[in-house]
Motif scaffolding. Structure first.
Motif, PDB file in Angstrom:
ATOM      1  N   THR A 168      -7.196 -19.451  11.757  1.00 50.52           N
ATOM      2  CA  THR A 168      -5.967 -20.257  11.690  1.00 50.52           C
ATOM      3  C   THR A 168      -4.758 -19.383  11.416  1.00 50.52           C
ATOM      4  O   THR A 168      -3.710 -19.516  12.075  1.00 50.52           O
ATOM      5  N   ILE A 192      -2.970 -24.908  13.134  1.00 53.64           N
ATOM      6  CA  ILE A 192      -3.860 -25.928  12.568  1.00 53.64           C
ATOM      7  C   ILE A 192      -4.779 -26.494  13.644  1.00 53.64           C
ATOM      8  O   ILE A 192      -5.984 -26.684  13.420  1.00 53.64           O
ATOM      9  N   TYR A 196      -8.719 -26.045  13.622  1.00 58.53           N
ATOM     10  CA  TYR A 196      -9.542 -27.259  13.603  1.00 58.53           C
ATOM     11  C   TYR A 196     -10.643 -27.177  14.664  1.00 58.53           C
ATOM     12  O   TYR A 196     -11.806 -27.534  14.400  1.00 58.53           O
ATOM     13  N   VAL A 205     -16.521 -29.709   9.978  1.00 58.26           N
ATOM     14  CA  VAL A 205     -15.633 -30.873  10.060  1.00 58.26           C
ATOM     15  C   VAL A 205     -16.455 -32.137   9.865  1.00 58.26           C
ATOM     16  O   VAL A 205     -17.506 -32.311  10.486  1.00 58.26           O
ATOM     17  N   SER A 337      -9.347 -35.232   8.004  1.00 51.96           N
ATOM     18  CA  SER A 337     -10.599 -34.531   8.287  1.00 51.96           C
ATOM     19  C   SER A 337     -10.396 -33.023   8.496  1.00 51.96           C
ATOM     20  O   SER A 337     -11.368 -32.287   8.651  1.00 51.96           O
ATOM     21  N   ILE A 338      -9.135 -32.574   8.505  1.00 51.18           N
ATOM     22  CA  ILE A 338      -8.885 -31.134   8.660  1.00 51.18           C
ATOM     23  C   ILE A 338      -9.504 -30.396   7.471  1.00 51.18           C
ATOM     24  O   ILE A 338      -9.185 -30.693   6.324  1.00 51.18           O
ATOM     25  N   VAL A 342      -8.821 -24.445   6.782  1.00 56.67           N
ATOM     26  CA  VAL A 342      -7.821 -24.409   7.845  1.00 56.67           C
ATOM     27  C   VAL A 342      -6.418 -24.520   7.244  1.00 56.67           C
ATOM     28  O   VAL A 342      -5.514 -23.748   7.579  1.00 56.67           O
TER      29      VAL A 342
END
Length: 438
Positions: A168, A192, A196, A205, A337-338, A342
């Protein structure tokens, strides 16, 4: 001011066609999106509430400034550490009360400026004070960023999770350096998104909340007298109010830069008191629903400068889009949910940039650290702020970290020899330089 050969595409009160309007508003939404959702992510607030509060705050700001200042308001990084401290000491309710205090400080300063002018605040918070405090804001969060980047959900070091942070970070840096035009304005969002995808590929994730979320869903608002009982606290007041003084200096810098971009003196008309009042009421409104304090965003000023589209209708459209996205449950759950690494990877760069922008302010303002007065003020602020010094009196009074450093910096600037009135013009000129803190 703006060069004569730079043609305005849309002026402040020009209304674009519907299709163009939507496209331009999305562009501003993308520019602010990454930074705005990062703040609530760090302080454990609902990102959907932050989106809504940024949209509502922007509309309030446009209304208070009589639709004459094209600016977008998003989550303020300067309040991250104070919000964390407030939550630790008194929970989410204490953090929201602290944000209300910050908004009240803005409103009070706006009223004073209306009656007395704005030069006094520039003398109270000159670059030799604001620069080191901004450095403290960035460096005090360094440990948080590294912890987010290197640890798994159990709080243990994980090379797998750290790799997501590094990917990232690398993509964000590459976008910042090599991308041009609009994509150069959204490196955080691209970083991001890429991080992700990588996190998804390595299996860190969790999509369970996305699957459970409804398309239309009310965010997790935190409402006073419903979710908590507001209580006055000197500790919270002294934690948040000094930070508001620092962000006020940033706000003034943004308004002067924005004046140069649009070719109008916005400090005089509609007036600095109106823009500060708009910022304060936006922050107060955000606190009423559980969002972080707001501030004008340099990212969106950058979009204005590149596109030469200054229409307040475009900024208002971006605000409406942000509010709409906040009520779409699937989008809110997807943001949540990130993975933490990250966001940690992005934070390493952003918090470092905040600290570096404080250093840049000292350099641009030609602060001579060979001068004992300047050296003493900056040194004391840095050590007290980063070291986390605390003043405790009894059970309810506590002043620490960045707030204490800011107050001591102001006091030293006022009492040490060398704070001559004829330095006002120099301070005002230096404040015109663009602040990089959001």
């Amino acid at each position: 001011m703006m060069k004569e050969n730079e043609k305005i595409v849309l002026d402040i009160h020009d209304k674009p066609s519907p299709a163009t309007w939507l496209t331009l508003s999305f562009q501003h939404l993308f520019a602010m999106f990454g930074a705005t959702i990062l703040v609530p992510f760090l302080v454990k607030m609902d990102p959907a509430v932050a989106l809504i509060s940024s949209g509502v705050g922007t509309l309030i700001f446009l209304l208070i400034t009589k639709f004459q200042v094209p600016a977008y308001l998003g989550s303020s990084f300067a309040f991250i550490a104070p919000l964390m401290a407030a939550q630790t000491g008194g929970g989410p309710g204490a953090a929201m009360v602290g944000s209300m205090f910050a908004g009240a400080v803005y409103a009070l300063v706006a009223l004073i400026i209306k009656g007395t002018g704005h030069r006094w605040i520039l003398r109270l918070m000159p670059p030799v004070v604001v620069g080191p405090v901004i450095i403290v804001i960035g460096l005090s969060l360094a440990g948080t960023a590294v912890g987010m980047a290197t640890n798994n959900p159990a709080g243990e070091y994980s090379l797998l999770h750290f790799s997501a942070a590094l990917i990232t970070l690398a993509v964000t840096i590459i976008c910042s350096i090599y991308f041009k035009g609009f994509f150069n304005l959204i490196p955080v969002l691209i970083g991001i998104f890429t991080g992700y995808l990588y996190a998804l590929a390595i299996g860190i994730v969790d999509f369970s909340k996305v699957a459970q979320a409804r398309w239309l869903q009310a965010p997790n608002f935190t409402i006073p007298f419903v979710d908590y009982q507001p209580q006055f606290s000197w500790q919270i007041l002294l934690l948040m109010a000094p930070v508001a003084l620092v962000t006020l200096s940033e706000h003034i810098g943004h308004q002067m830069v924005l004046s140069n971009v649009v070719g109008r003196d916005l400090v005089q008309k509609p007036g600095l008191h109106r823009s500060i009042m708009g910022d304060g009421l936006a922050t107060f409104a955000a606190a009423l629903i559980g969002g972080p304090p707001n501030t004008t965003y340099g990212e969106n000023i950058g979009v204005l400068a590149i596109t030469r589209v200054y229409s307040v209708f475009v900024l208002g459209g971006a605000a409406v889009l942000a509010i709409t996205f906040g009520f779409i449950g699937k989008i809110s759950a997807l943001i949540s949910s990130i993975p933490t690494p990250v966001m940690g990877g992005v934070s390493i760069l952003l918090f470092g940039i905040i600290a570096s922008s404080g250093l840049r302010m000292l350099i641009d303002s030609q602060i001579d650290l060979g001068d004992k007065r300047n050296l003493i003020i900056s040194s004391v602020i840095l050590v007290i702020g980063i070291g986390g010094a605390v003043i405790k009196i009894g059970q309810n009074f506590e002043l620490h970290g960045m707030a204490l450093a800011a107050i001591i910096g102001v006091i030293l600037n006022m009492v040490l020899p060398g704070n001559e009135p004829d330095a006002e013009s120099k301070v005002e000129n230096e404040t015109e330089k663009k602040s990089a803190v959001s």
